[in-house]
Design a protein around this motif. Structure first.
Motif, PDB file in Angstrom:
ATOM      1  N   ASN A 295      29.770  46.559  42.205  1.00 60.56           N
ATOM      2  CA  ASN A 295      30.849  45.616  41.961  1.00 60.56           C
ATOM      3  C   ASN A 295      31.830  45.641  43.123  1.00 60.56           C
ATOM      4  OD1 ASN A 295      33.904  45.344  40.855  1.00 60.56           O
ATOM      5  ND2 ASN A 295      32.544  43.896  39.816  1.00 60.56           N
ATOM      6  N   ALA A 296      32.333  44.471  43.489  1.00 60.09           N
ATOM      7  CA  ALA A 296      33.349  44.346  44.532  1.00 60.09           C
ATOM      8  C   ALA A 296      34.566  43.627  43.978  1.00 60.09           C
ATOM      9  CB  ALA A 296      32.788  43.579  45.733  1.00 60.09           C
ATOM     10  N   ASP A 297      35.736  44.169  44.244  1.00 63.84           N
ATOM     11  CA  ASP A 297      37.030  43.567  43.889  1.00 63.84           C
ATOM     12  C   ASP A 297      37.253  43.450  42.389  1.00 63.84           C
ATOM     13  OD1 ASP A 297      37.836  43.193  46.572  1.00 63.84           O
ATOM     14  OD2 ASP A 297      36.583  41.404  46.705  1.00 63.84           O
ATOM     15  N   GLY A 298      36.524  44.259  41.608  1.00 68.00           N
ATOM     16  CA  GLY A 298      36.734  44.295  40.168  1.00 68.00           C
ATOM     17  C   GLY A 298      36.975  45.723  39.733  1.00 68.00           C
ATOM     18  N   ASP A 299      36.065  46.261  38.912  1.00 71.86           N
ATOM     19  CA  ASP A 299      36.210  47.653  38.479  1.00 71.86           C
ATOM     20  C   ASP A 299      35.512  48.631  39.424  1.00 71.86           C
ATOM     21  OD1 ASP A 299      33.498  47.345  37.897  1.00 71.86           O
ATOM     22  OD2 ASP A 299      33.824  47.108  35.756  1.00 71.86           O
ATOM     23  N   ASP A 300      34.800  48.123  40.442  1.00 72.73           N
ATOM     24  CA  ASP A 300      34.123  48.950  41.459  1.00 72.73           C
ATOM     25  C   ASP A 300      33.040  49.853  40.874  1.00 72.73           C
ATOM     26  OD1 ASP A 300      35.587  47.938  43.640  1.00 72.73           O
ATOM     27  OD2 ASP A 300      37.256  49.291  43.202  1.00 72.73           O
ATOM     28  N   ASN A 328      22.766  58.156  40.253  1.00 71.34           N
ATOM     29  CA  ASN A 328      23.594  58.498  41.415  1.00 71.34           C
ATOM     30  C   ASN A 328      24.644  57.415  41.628  1.00 71.34           C
ATOM     31  OD1 ASN A 328      24.451  59.914  43.714  1.00 71.34           O
ATOM     32  ND2 ASN A 328      23.073  58.741  45.053  1.00 71.34           N
ATOM     33  N   GLY A 329      25.241  56.974  40.520  1.00 79.36           N
ATOM     34  CA  GLY A 329      26.237  55.919  40.593  1.00 79.36           C
ATOM     35  C   GLY A 329      27.655  56.458  40.580  1.00 79.36           C
ATOM     36  N   GLU A 330      28.600  55.558  40.407  1.00 83.12           N
ATOM     37  CA  GLU A 330      30.017  55.923  40.359  1.00 83.12           C
ATOM     38  C   GLU A 330      30.701  55.123  39.255  1.00 83.12           C
ATOM     39  OE1 GLU A 330      31.983  55.520  44.104  1.00 83.12           O
ATOM     40  OE2 GLU A 330      30.235  56.237  45.239  1.00 83.12           O
ATOM     41  N   ALA A 331      31.473  55.801  38.433  1.00 88.07           N
ATOM     42  CA  ALA A 331      32.234  55.119  37.390  1.00 88.07           C
ATOM     43  C   ALA A 331      33.294  54.230  38.027  1.00 88.07           C
ATOM     44  CB  ALA A 331      32.888  56.135  36.462  1.00 88.07           C
ATOM     45  N   GLY A 332      33.546  53.094  37.385  1.00 86.84           N
ATOM     46  CA  GLY A 332      34.576  52.203  37.878  1.00 86.84           C
ATOM     47  C   GLY A 332      35.909  52.484  37.206  1.00 86.84           C
ATOM     48  N   HIS A 333      36.888  51.634  37.497  1.00 88.71           N
ATOM     49  CA  HIS A 333      38.211  51.749  36.886  1.00 88.71           C
ATOM     50  C   HIS A 333      38.730  50.356  36.535  1.00 88.71           C
ATOM     51  CE1 HIS A 333      37.931  55.667  38.906  1.00 88.71           C
ATOM     52  NE2 HIS A 333      38.740  56.087  37.961  1.00 88.71           N
ATOM     53  N   ASN A 334      39.191  50.205  35.307  1.00 88.75           N
ATOM     54  CA  ASN A 334      39.748  48.941  34.848  1.00 88.75           C
ATOM     55  C   ASN A 334      40.980  48.590  35.673  1.00 88.75           C
ATOM     56  OD1 ASN A 334      41.642  47.250  33.090  1.00 88.75           O
ATOM     57  ND2 ASN A 334      39.748  47.186  31.896  1.00 88.75           N
ATOM     58  N   ARG A 335      41.023  47.356  36.198  1.00 90.27           N
ATOM     59  CA  ARG A 335      42.112  46.973  37.094  1.00 90.27           C
ATOM     60  C   ARG A 335      43.443  46.831  36.360  1.00 90.27           C
ATOM     61  NH1 ARG A 335      40.108  42.166  41.047  1.00 90.27           N
ATOM     62  NH2 ARG A 335      40.130  41.015  39.079  1.00 90.27           N
ATOM     63  N   ILE A 336      43.402  46.649  35.041  1.00 88.57           N
ATOM     64  CA  ILE A 336      44.642  46.482  34.273  1.00 88.57           C
ATOM     65  C   ILE A 336      45.150  47.815  33.753  1.00 88.57           C
ATOM     66  CG2 ILE A 336      45.720  45.340  32.305  1.00 88.57           C
ATOM     67  CD1 ILE A 336      44.887  43.472  34.565  1.00 88.57           C
ATOM     68  N   THR A 337      44.281  48.569  33.088  1.00 85.79           N
ATOM     69  CA  THR A 337      44.693  49.817  32.442  1.00 85.79           C
ATOM     70  C   THR A 337      44.479  51.056  33.296  1.00 85.79           C
ATOM     71  OG1 THR A 337      42.520  50.207  31.424  1.00 85.79           O
ATOM     72  CG2 THR A 337      44.066  48.794  30.234  1.00 85.79           C
ATOM     73  N   GLY A 338      43.594  50.956  34.288  1.00 81.96           N
ATOM     74  CA  GLY A 338      43.266  52.123  35.089  1.00 81.96           C
ATOM     75  C   GLY A 338      42.259  53.053  34.436  1.00 81.96           C
ATOM     76  N   ASP A 339      41.796  52.705  33.221  1.00 83.99           N
ATOM     77  CA  ASP A 339      40.829  53.549  32.525  1.00 83.99           C
ATOM     78  C   ASP A 339      39.485  53.552  33.257  1.00 83.99           C
ATOM     79  OD1 ASP A 339      42.737  54.007  30.583  1.00 83.99           O
ATOM     80  OD2 ASP A 339      41.968  52.458  29.225  1.00 83.99           O
ATOM     81  N   ARG A 340      38.765  54.675  33.104  1.00 89.36           N
ATOM     82  CA  ARG A 340      37.436  54.767  33.693  1.00 89.36           C
ATOM     83  C   ARG A 340      36.483  53.798  32.997  1.00 89.36           C
ATOM     84  NH1 ARG A 340      35.566  59.130  36.562  1.00 89.36           N
ATOM     85  NH2 ARG A 340      33.626  59.184  35.359  1.00 89.36           N
ATOM     86  N   VAL A 341      35.595  53.188  33.763  1.00 90.64           N
ATOM     87  CA  VAL A 341      34.606  52.262  33.238  1.00 90.64           C
ATOM     88  C   VAL A 341      33.236  52.908  33.369  1.00 90.64           C
ATOM     89  CG1 VAL A 341      33.505  50.013  33.524  1.00 90.64           C
ATOM     90  CG2 VAL A 341      35.981  50.236  33.832  1.00 90.64           C
ATOM     91  N   SER A 342      32.638  53.197  32.229  1.00 91.60           N
ATOM     92  CA  SER A 342      31.300  53.778  32.218  1.00 91.60           C
ATOM     93  C   SER A 342      30.287  52.642  32.066  1.00 91.60           C
ATOM     94  CB  SER A 342      31.151  54.787  31.083  1.00 91.60           C
ATOM     95  OG  SER A 342      31.330  54.152  29.831  1.00 91.60           O
TER      96      SER A 342
END
Length: 361
Positions: A295-300, A328-342
């Motif tokens: 993902n680019a420019d979202g939750d990454d 071998n991925g990476e968890a993202g982060h919600n752009r509004i809340t900052g919560d981790r995105v699994s």
């Protein structure tokens, strides 16, 4: 070789639909009601990293009432315990509740195709099934559809859809308009998919597919969107399946984009996947696949998953599955809340195993 192609195609379709129906009503005019379902138990460390056991249950009915030899009324409903989506109630109060995967009714016009409405069996499945071959898999392509339509936890099941499907020679086609409902917060939605089957004789069979969807939010006062500024969703994908004897090779590429009304850059997923299914014997099946999503420019969120699965068919309707996913991925982060995105309820950097027993009827 053609016998192997036919058997592999048939079993893949059977596994994806789980429609081993039992007739519970049959009329002289050809009208019928069929019951089908799935019962299973899974052991995995996928969700929390700790090994746990979960019940897997699904039940459904399909119905057909003939009007004449060229027209019939048809219907379909399927509910599942702990389903991936929440349908009309958006979010189940208890994960063990029965939630709707499909609920639709419509008309079968024989050679003129089918017209259905509701939470339909989307023609987009012709595309998504290329990557969705594992017993424990989660569908990654088009994962951002629910940013606009909260009922579309998976893009091929969305409330308030009116769909037309037909087959023209070697072409399978589907197109739909998504009206939505009080839970959808949709202004509109449209999608389409086309698949072509090319039989090359002893060289195998090729089935290329193209699919696309666009939807837009209505932004009304009752919106249940996770982000009210998410405005428009676009998805497109191309892929193919290639069958040769007892081997199936699948490849796909898809992009989905969420546009915002508050000036933020578009959130873009790019996903490519490769899957291989091999029938070692009629009872033993091997599957492997690789998925790469970024993902680019979202939750990454980043997914880099390699999965290997073995299936043993104890009977025609019961199977044992064993799989392992190297991640071998990476968890993202919600752009509004900052919560981790699994993804799929687990950290995309953590490997997991899955053991499952499944009986279908």
């Amino acid at each position: 070789m053609k016998k192997g192609l036919g058997y592999l195609s048939f079993l893949l379709i059977t596994l994806s639909s789980a429609a081993n129906a039992a007739v519970i009503y049959q009329a002289n005019d050809g009208s019928n009601i069929d019951l089908y379902g799935r019962l299973g138990f899974n052991i995995s460390d996928k969700k929390s990293g700790d090994t746990s056991g979960d019940f897997d249950g699904r039940i459904g009915f399909s119905a057909r009432q003939a009007i004449n030899e060229k027209l019939a009324v048809i219907g379909f409903t399927q509910y599942q315990v702990n389903a991936a989506e929440y349908a009309n109630n958006i979010r189940a109060e208890d994960p063990d509740d029965l939630t709707a995967r499909y609920v639709w009714a419509g008309f079968d016009f024989a050679d003129y195709g089918k017209l259905t409405g509701g939470r339909v069996s989307s023609g987009l499945i012709m595309f998504t099934d290329i990557g969705d071959v594992f017993a424990s898999s989660d569908v990654a392509m088009a994962r951002q559809a629910n940013f606009i339509d909260p009922t579309a936890v998976q893009v091929f099941r969305q409330d308030g859809t009116v769909q037309y499907q037909n087959t023209f020679g070697n072409f399978g086609v589907s197109t739909a308009y998504i009206l939505g409902n009080n839970s959808s917060d949709l202004d509109y939605g449209v999608n389409a998919a086309v698949r072509y089957t090319l039989d090359m004789g002893t060289a195998g069979k090729l089935q290329p597919v193209v699919a696309a969807q666009q939807s837009r939010a209505s932004h009304d006062d009752t919106s249940v969107q996770s982000d009210d500024n998410a405005d428009k969703y676009k998805m497109w994908g191309v892929g193919t399946r290639y069958y040769l004897g007892d081997l199936m090779l699948g490849m796909l590429y898809s992009e989905d984009t969420v546009q915002y009304i508050d000036g933020r850059p578009d959130s873009i997923d790019k996903d490519y996947e490769v899957t291989i299914v091999y029938s070692l014997t009629p009872d033993w099946w091997l599957r492997t696949g690789y998925r790469h999503l970024k993902n680019a420019d979202g939750d990454d969120l980043k997914l880099r998953d390699t999965t290997f699965e073995v299936q043993y068919k104890a009977t025609a309707k019961s199977s044992v599955y064993a799989s392992y996913s190297w991640r071998n991925g990476e968890a993202g982060h919600n752009r509004i809340t900052g919560d981790r995105v699994s993804f799929g309820g687990s950290d995309p950097a953590d490997d997991f195993f899955h053991l499952g027993l499944r009986y279908e009827f």
